[in-house]
Each structure stands twice: as structure tokens, then as C-alpha cells.
Design a protein around this motif. Structure first.
Motif, PDB file in Angstrom:
ATOM      1  N   GLY A  47     -23.281  11.533  -1.147  1.00 20.74           N
ATOM      2  CA  GLY A  47     -23.227  11.812   0.281  1.00 20.74           C
ATOM      3  C   GLY A  47     -23.685  13.208   0.637  1.00 20.74           C
ATOM      4  O   GLY A  47     -24.265  13.428   1.707  1.00 20.74           O
ATOM      5  N   ALA A  48     -23.428  14.177  -0.245  1.00 19.82           N
ATOM      6  CA  ALA A  48     -23.853  15.549   0.032  1.00 19.82           C
ATOM      7  C   ALA A  48     -25.371  15.654   0.084  1.00 19.82           C
ATOM      8  O   ALA A  48     -25.936  16.397   0.899  1.00 19.82           O
ATOM      9  CB  ALA A  48     -23.291  16.496  -1.031  1.00 19.82           C
ATOM     10  N   LEU A  49     -26.054  14.883  -0.757  1.00 22.84           N
ATOM     11  CA  LEU A  49     -27.515  14.903  -0.758  1.00 22.84           C
ATOM     12  C   LEU A  49     -28.067  14.227   0.496  1.00 22.84           C
ATOM     13  O   LEU A  49     -29.049  14.696   1.089  1.00 22.84           O
ATOM     14  CB  LEU A  49     -28.048  14.216  -2.013  1.00 22.84           C
ATOM     15  N   VAL A  50     -27.427  13.139   0.929  1.00 25.85           N
ATOM     16  CA  VAL A  50     -27.845  12.481   2.173  1.00 25.85           C
ATOM     17  C   VAL A  50     -27.731  13.446   3.348  1.00 25.85           C
ATOM     18  O   VAL A  50     -28.641  13.548   4.180  1.00 25.85           O
ATOM     19  CB  VAL A  50     -26.992  11.214   2.418  1.00 25.85           C
ATOM     20  N   ARG A  51     -26.639  14.181   3.402  1.00 24.83           N
ATOM     21  CA  ARG A  51     -26.450  15.165   4.480  1.00 24.83           C
ATOM     22  C   ARG A  51     -27.503  16.267   4.402  1.00 24.83           C
ATOM     23  O   ARG A  51     -28.068  16.680   5.435  1.00 24.83           O
ATOM     24  CB  ARG A  51     -25.052  15.762   4.384  1.00 24.83           C
ATOM     25  N   LYS A  52     -27.801  16.735   3.200  1.00 25.92           N
ATOM     26  CA  LYS A  52     -28.808  17.784   3.026  1.00 25.92           C
ATOM     27  C   LYS A  52     -30.170  17.308   3.526  1.00 25.92           C
ATOM     28  O   LYS A  52     -30.877  18.044   4.227  1.00 25.92           O
ATOM     29  CB  LYS A  52     -28.882  18.173   1.548  1.00 25.92           C
ATOM     30  N   TRP A  53     -30.541  16.077   3.192  1.00 28.87           N
ATOM     31  CA  TRP A  53     -31.826  15.539   3.645  1.00 28.87           C
ATOM     32  C   TRP A  53     -31.875  15.425   5.163  1.00 28.87           C
ATOM     33  O   TRP A  53     -32.900  15.708   5.787  1.00 28.87           O
ATOM     34  CB  TRP A  53     -32.070  14.182   3.010  1.00 28.87           C
ATOM     35  N   ALA A  54     -30.757  14.999   5.759  1.00 32.38           N
ATOM     36  CA  ALA A  54     -30.717  14.889   7.217  1.00 32.38           C
ATOM     37  C   ALA A  54     -30.890  16.255   7.868  1.00 32.38           C
ATOM     38  O   ALA A  54     -31.634  16.410   8.848  1.00 32.38           O
ATOM     39  CB  ALA A  54     -29.405  14.237   7.659  1.00 32.38           C
ATOM     40  N   LEU A  55     -30.226  17.273   7.325  1.00 28.99           N
ATOM     41  CA  LEU A  55     -30.327  18.620   7.883  1.00 28.99           C
ATOM     42  C   LEU A  55     -31.742  19.180   7.754  1.00 28.99           C
ATOM     43  O   LEU A  55     -32.194  19.961   8.599  1.00 28.99           O
ATOM     44  CB  LEU A  55     -29.337  19.547   7.178  1.00 28.99           C
ATOM     45  N   LYS A  56     -32.458  18.785   6.716  1.00 30.23           N
ATOM     46  CA  LYS A  56     -33.829  19.252   6.518  1.00 30.23           C
ATOM     47  C   LYS A  56     -34.832  18.500   7.391  1.00 30.23           C
ATOM     48  O   LYS A  56     -36.027  18.833   7.380  1.00 30.23           O
ATOM     49  CB  LYS A  56     -34.210  19.114   5.042  1.00 30.23           C
ATOM     50  N   GLY A  57     -34.346  17.509   8.140  1.00 30.47           N
ATOM     51  CA  GLY A  57     -35.238  16.788   9.042  1.00 30.47           C
ATOM     52  C   GLY A  57     -36.050  15.701   8.386  1.00 30.47           C
ATOM     53  O   GLY A  57     -37.091  15.297   8.907  1.00 30.47           O
ATOM     54  N   TYR A  58     -35.570  15.181   7.245  1.00 28.77           N
ATOM     55  CA  TYR A  58     -36.334  14.161   6.538  1.00 28.77           C
ATOM     56  C   TYR A  58     -36.127  12.761   7.107  1.00 28.77           C
ATOM     57  O   TYR A  58     -36.913  11.861   6.792  1.00 28.77           O
ATOM     58  CB  TYR A  58     -35.961  14.155   5.053  1.00 28.77           C
ATOM     59  N   GLY A  59     -35.073  12.556   7.888  1.00 25.69           N
ATOM     60  CA  GLY A  59     -34.838  11.226   8.423  1.00 25.69           C
ATOM     61  C   GLY A  59     -33.523  11.129   9.172  1.00 25.69           C
ATOM     62  O   GLY A  59     -32.835  12.131   9.404  1.00 25.69           O
ATOM     63  N   ILE A  60     -33.166   9.900   9.560  1.00 23.21           N
ATOM     64  CA  ILE A  60     -31.947   9.607  10.311  1.00 23.21           C
ATOM     65  C   ILE A  60     -30.867   9.156   9.327  1.00 23.21           C
ATOM     66  O   ILE A  60     -31.132   8.360   8.423  1.00 23.21           O
ATOM     67  CB  ILE A  60     -32.213   8.514  11.362  1.00 23.21           C
ATOM     68  N   ALA A  61     -29.658   9.651   9.518  1.00 26.24           N
ATOM     69  CA  ALA A  61     -28.539   9.298   8.635  1.00 26.24           C
ATOM     70  C   ALA A  61     -27.419   8.648   9.439  1.00 26.24           C
ATOM     71  O   ALA A  61     -27.247   8.917  10.633  1.00 26.24           O
ATOM     72  CB  ALA A  61     -28.009  10.543   7.928  1.00 26.24           C
ATOM     73  N   TYR A  62     -26.674   7.796   8.757  1.00 26.06           N
ATOM     74  CA  TYR A  62     -25.507   7.119   9.360  1.00 26.06           C
ATOM     75  C   TYR A  62     -24.345   7.369   8.421  1.00 26.06           C
ATOM     76  O   TYR A  62     -24.190   6.706   7.416  1.00 26.06           O
ATOM     77  CB  TYR A  62     -25.803   5.632   9.504  1.00 26.06           C
ATOM     78  N   LYS A  63     -23.518   8.343   8.775  1.00 23.94           N
ATOM     79  CA  LYS A  63     -22.589   8.896   7.800  1.00 23.94           C
ATOM     80  C   LYS A  63     -21.254   9.253   8.433  1.00 23.94           C
ATOM     81  O   LYS A  63     -21.133   9.339   9.650  1.00 23.94           O
ATOM     82  CB  LYS A  63     -23.230  10.140   7.165  1.00 23.94           C
ATOM     83  N   SER A  64     -20.257   9.478   7.604  1.00 26.04           N
ATOM     84  CA  SER A  64     -18.920   9.805   8.056  1.00 26.04           C
ATOM     85  C   SER A  64     -18.915  11.004   9.001  1.00 26.04           C
ATOM     86  O   SER A  64     -19.501  12.048   8.709  1.00 26.04           O
ATOM     87  CB  SER A  64     -18.031  10.108   6.842  1.00 26.04           C
TER      88      SER A  64
END
Length: 301
Positions: free
Chosen positions: A224-241
Motif C-alpha cells: 500500500g505504501a508503494l501505491v500511495r507513492k505512485w499516486a503522489l508522483k502523479g502516475y495514476g488514480i488510486a482507490y485506497k484507505s
């Protein structure tokens, strides 16, 4: 009644998955350890391990018995510690499992006052977005999102929580903001693996109707930490806690794409094996976590 040494050996064999490795750790020969396990099985009248030429694994009866063995040794250790240090303070180890993002960015700092209050308690963190096996692994307590399927475990809700559909401003500047939930199929979505399965069917409720869309993207992870990092870098849309993303939403680093939608509910639970007695240090940690998350939730209302 089995000897304590047999119980300790049984626990160590369960942890290591082999008799030879457990025997080396306890200063025994493999033959002596094997004979002790067989003697324990005879005394109990039950097979504890399934054996093959290459593997050794717990039987269902062995898994049940392991929980009681771990509990009994923990209580004994706590009793000895109380005699050594007196009753003015709690001591010992608590092995705490948690999702990676929650553990790194929230839980570690949240636990600092507890550590200061109980300096003799050592908290060992196990961070993973996979399912922790509380019977085979030496973990006392796990924080977990969502409802449980294992009815043999006790789940204590710490706080309400939902998912949030979000993206960084940089992503929205380049690709635009989806106007409908169905438009997510046209965007790069960062998917997450849950227990080995790709979570790419995203479900939301808008205008009283359930909307489910199958998304895809060029990035996926089981962390989950990597998903959040990618979202913050603008790589895509995330659906997360929301618990993991709220600070980024408040700071404007991420944008909630559908603030009027009701998203999936994933409350945070404290999960532990069903046992009649819990070490006092574990009870203290549970009470602290409940109060801390109560305050955290109250501050966001």
C-alpha cells in the motif's frame, strides 16, 4: 501433562517448519527433538504435524494446540517478569502486525506515548499488506482493514474508515478529471493486490445507485505504501484507505475525485486469537490503541 521443554520445542518446530532447525536453536540433536515431538503426540493422543519427505506442517489439531501453547508460555514469561521487576510496570514483548502504509506513516508515531509510558514493553512491528497467520507466526496482535472471515479470531473495531478515489494534481493536469465513474476505464489506475488477488473492480455508490467499474493501468503492487507513492508522483488514480490518504488530501497533494460518492467501508480492526487470558501488556496496548483511534476519529468529525 506435557513438560514445558516439549511445549517450547513444539512452538519452535511450528515456527521453523522443521525439526532439525528447531533442534539446533534449542541445542538438541534432531533425533532427540523428533522423539520428543512423537512423545508429545502420544501424550496428547493426537497428531500435531503432517509429515512428508520434504515438509512438515501443522495439522488442524496442531494449529489449535499451538494457540494455547503460545498463550501459556507468554503468561509464564509475564509472571516471571513481574517477579523480577515488581508490579510497578509492565514488561515483555508485543509483536504487532499492521498494513505497511498505516504502520510507517501513522502507527509508529501514534505508539510513541505508549512506549514512553511503558518503557519495559518492547513493540516489534511486522508491516505487511498480506494476511498475517496468527497461529503459525509469533504475532500477538494485527491491525487489519475490513471484516474477518476467520471466526476463530477476535476482532475489535478501532475506528470507521472508507476508501477514497484520488489522484495528484499533476496527473489531473495531464489527463483531465474523470466526470463519471465509468470514465475511470479511460484512465491509468493504480491497482492493488489483496491476498494475492488483483483488486481492479472498484465499487462506489452515487445518487443512490451502486457503480462498479473494472479498471486497468500500467502499475500494480501488493504494498500500500508503494501505491500511495505512485499516486503522489502523479502516475495514476488510486482507490485506497482514507486513513492512509487523509493527510495528503488535507494538504492538497491528492484530490478526492468524487467527494459526493459513498465508497467502500473498510473499518480498522484489532485482531487477535481467541484466548481466555491475555497478557497484561497486550491488554494495555489494546486499550491504548482504542483510545488513540477514538481521539483521532473525533478530531476529524
Amino acid at each position: 501433562m506435557p513438560h514445558l521443554s516439549e511445549i517450547q520445542l513444539f512452538i519452535r518446530v511450528s515456527e521453523t517448519g522443521g525439526i532439525s532447525g528447531a533442534a539446533r536453536q534449542l541445542g538438541l540433536t534432531p533425533a532427540t527433538a523428533s522423539a520428543a515431538i512423537k512423545r508429545l503426540e502420544r501424550e496428547l493422543g493426537s497428531q500435531l504435524f503432517e509429515r512428508s519427505t520434504r515438509s512438515l506442517r501443522l495439522t488442524p489439531a496442531g494449529e489449535d494446540f499451538l494457540g494455547y501453547c503460545v498463550q501459556s508460555t507468554q503468561l509464564l514469561e509475564e509472571g516471571m517478569a513481574a517477579l523480577r521487576h515488581g508490579r510497578e510496570g509492565l514488561s515483555g514483548e508485543v509483536h504487532l502486525g499492521a498494513p505497511s502504509d498505516l504502520g510507517r506513516d501513522h502507527l509508529d508515531e501514534l505508539l510513541d506515548p505508549f512506549r514512553q509510558q511503558h518503557p519495559q514493553i518492547r513493540i516489534v512491528m511486522h508491516l505487511s499488506d498480506g494476511m498475517h497467520d496468527l497461529y503459525r507466526n509469533p504475532i500477538d496482535l494485527v491491525l487489519r482493514y475490513g471484516l474477518l472471515r476467520d471466526s476463530a479470531l477476535i476482532a475489535r473495531k478501532l475506528c470507521d474508515n472508507d476508501r477514497v478515489l484520488c489522484a495528484a494534481p499533476a496527473y489531473l493536469e495531464r489527463h483531465g478529471r474523470p466526470e463519471t465513474i465509468e470514465a475511470l476505464t479511460e484512465h491509468n489506475c493504480i491497482c492493488f493486490y489483496r491476498n494475492g488477488e488483483l483488486y481492479n473492480h472498484w465499487r462506489l455508490f452515487l445518487d443512490g445507485r451502486a457503480r462498479e467499474v473494472q479498471v486497468s493501468g500500467d502499475r500494480a503492487a501488493d504494498d500500500g505504501a508503494l501505491v500511495r507513492k505512485w499516486a503522489l508522483k502523479g502516475y495514476g488514480i488510486a482507490y485506497k484507505s482514507r486513513l492512509d490518504m487523509q493527510a495528503d488530501l488535507d494538504a492538497g497533494r491528492l484530490i478526492n475525485l468524487f467527494p459526493d460518492a459513498q465508497t467502500e467501508q473498510v473499518p480498522l480492526y484489532a485482531v487477535y486469537p481467541s484466548r481466555q487470558y491475555q497478557p497484561a501488556r497486550l491488554q494495555a496496548l489494546l486499550q491504548y490503541l482504542q483510545a488513540a483511534f477514538d481521539r483521532k476519529q473525533a478530531s476529524t468529525r
